[in-house]
Design an enzyme around this catalytic site. Structure first.
Site, PDB file in Angstrom:
ATOM      1  N   VAL A 105       0.865  -1.177   0.000  1.00  0.00           N
ATOM      2  CA  VAL A 105       0.000   0.000   0.000  1.00  0.00           C
ATOM      3  C   VAL A 105       0.899   1.222   0.000  1.00  0.00           C
ATOM      4  O   VAL A 105       1.988   1.222   0.590  1.00  0.00           O
ATOM      5  CB  VAL A 105      -0.940   0.017   1.230  1.00  0.00           C
ATOM      6  CG1 VAL A 105      -1.535   1.395   1.463  1.00  0.00           C
ATOM      7  CG2 VAL A 105      -2.065  -1.004   1.049  1.00  0.00           C
ATOM      8  N   CYS A 106       0.472   2.260  -0.708  1.00  0.00           N
ATOM      9  CA  CYS A 106       1.186   3.530  -0.755  1.00  0.00           C
ATOM     10  C   CYS A 106       2.608   3.328  -1.280  1.00  0.00           C
ATOM     11  O   CYS A 106       2.818   2.555  -2.209  1.00  0.00           O
ATOM     12  CB  CYS A 106       1.140   4.175   0.631  1.00  0.00           C
ATOM     13  SG  CYS A 106       1.512   5.940   0.685  1.00  0.00           S
ATOM     14  N   THR A 107       3.587   3.978  -0.684  1.00  0.00           N
ATOM     15  CA  THR A 107       4.958   3.897  -1.188  1.00  0.00           C
ATOM     16  C   THR A 107       5.646   2.581  -0.849  1.00  0.00           C
ATOM     17  O   THR A 107       6.825   2.405  -1.166  1.00  0.00           O
ATOM     18  CB  THR A 107       5.798   5.071  -0.650  1.00  0.00           C
ATOM     19  OG1 THR A 107       5.669   5.125   0.776  1.00  0.00           O
ATOM     20  CG2 THR A 107       5.350   6.383  -1.253  1.00  0.00           C
ATOM     21  N   THR A 154       0.807   3.533  -6.371  1.00  0.00           N
ATOM     22  CA  THR A 154       1.382   4.032  -5.126  1.00  0.00           C
ATOM     23  C   THR A 154       0.686   5.352  -4.800  1.00  0.00           C
ATOM     24  O   THR A 154      -0.309   5.712  -5.440  1.00  0.00           O
ATOM     25  CB  THR A 154       2.917   4.220  -5.282  1.00  0.00           C
ATOM     26  OG1 THR A 154       3.483   4.554  -4.007  1.00  0.00           O
ATOM     27  CG2 THR A 154       3.256   5.304  -6.291  1.00  0.00           C
TER      28      THR A 154
END
Length: 233
Positions: free
Chosen positions: A100-102, A120
């Site tokens: 999840v995300c970066t 991202t």
């Protein structure tokens, strides 16, 4: 279902908690919270998370390997050879490689997203192609056995979507969604760059750019060079 969630200092708590809360309702699931060492790991909001296993104790063949994102704590991982080697090793035997995300930037730096489509946080999407990753759109992206969620709050959407995809049972995911009373109705329409008023977008970008951009760039270049040397593009 053996779910292995990697945690590290400075990660974003909600990146972890969204899918963790969702998958904890998965019938028969076992979850490992893995850090470089066991014990308390601070997050970027001040609340710590407990790592139940270290690298030596972690399953070698998880069904799902998951990495959350963050900002400075995440970029620091790009210079952490022990973490990148651990993730590369785990990814070679994992059924699914997810983030999840970066967290997807870290997976990419470990050579686990070469030739795959992933997403991202909106502020970091331009970094993925440097690691040979095709940028996907949407709150989550599933490409073969890779799955990634967008920024922070997308973790619940990502978690539900992957649960339905792997289990082949949309009703299970719907039951979990209902049990969590997950029916977002935000007070403002400002959750994406496209929705946000220009002045709000400018402030958020300025805040991100006011952090240690020079150090972040140095870490990115080092990670890209390592990736090209070991994995190519």
């Amino acid at each position: 279902m053996k779910i292995q969630m990697f945690i590290y200092p400075g990660m974003t708590l909600l990146d972890l908690v969204g899918p963790l809360q969702t998958w904890s309702a998965w019938p028969g699931a076992e979850i490992q919270i893995v850090g470089q060492s066991t014990g308390s790991v601070p997050t970027d909001c001040g609340l710590s998370v407990n790592a139940t296993h270290n690298f030596d104790q972690a399953w070698s063949d998880p069904d799902i390997l998951f990495v959350p994102g963050g900002t400075e704590g995440t970029f620091a991982l790009l210079d952490n050879e022990d973490v990148l080697k651990f993730l590369e090793q785990q990814g070679s035997n994992a059924g699914w490689i997810t983030s999840v995300c970066t967290g997807s930037i870290v997976l990419a730096a470990a050579g686990l997203l070469n030739g795959y489509r992933a997403t991202t946080h909106w502020m970091a999407k331009e970094m993925l192609p440097a690691f040979g990753v095709e940028v996907g759109e949407g709150r989550w992206v599933i490409d073969r056995n890779r799955a990634s969620g967008g920024g922070v709050t997308a973790g619940i959407d990502f978690g539900l979507a992957l649960m339905a995809h792997i289990s082949g049972d949309e009703k299970l995911a719907q039951q979990v969604q209902l049990a969590m009373e997950y029916s977002p109705s935000p007070p403002y329409s400002s959750g994406t760059p496209q929705e946000a008023p220009p002045e709000i977008l400018a402030v958020v970008k300025q805040h991100f750019d006011s952090e240690d951009v020079e150090r972040r760039t140095e870490l990115m270049l080092g990670a890209v060079n390592r990736h090209e040397r070991l994995h190519g593009n």
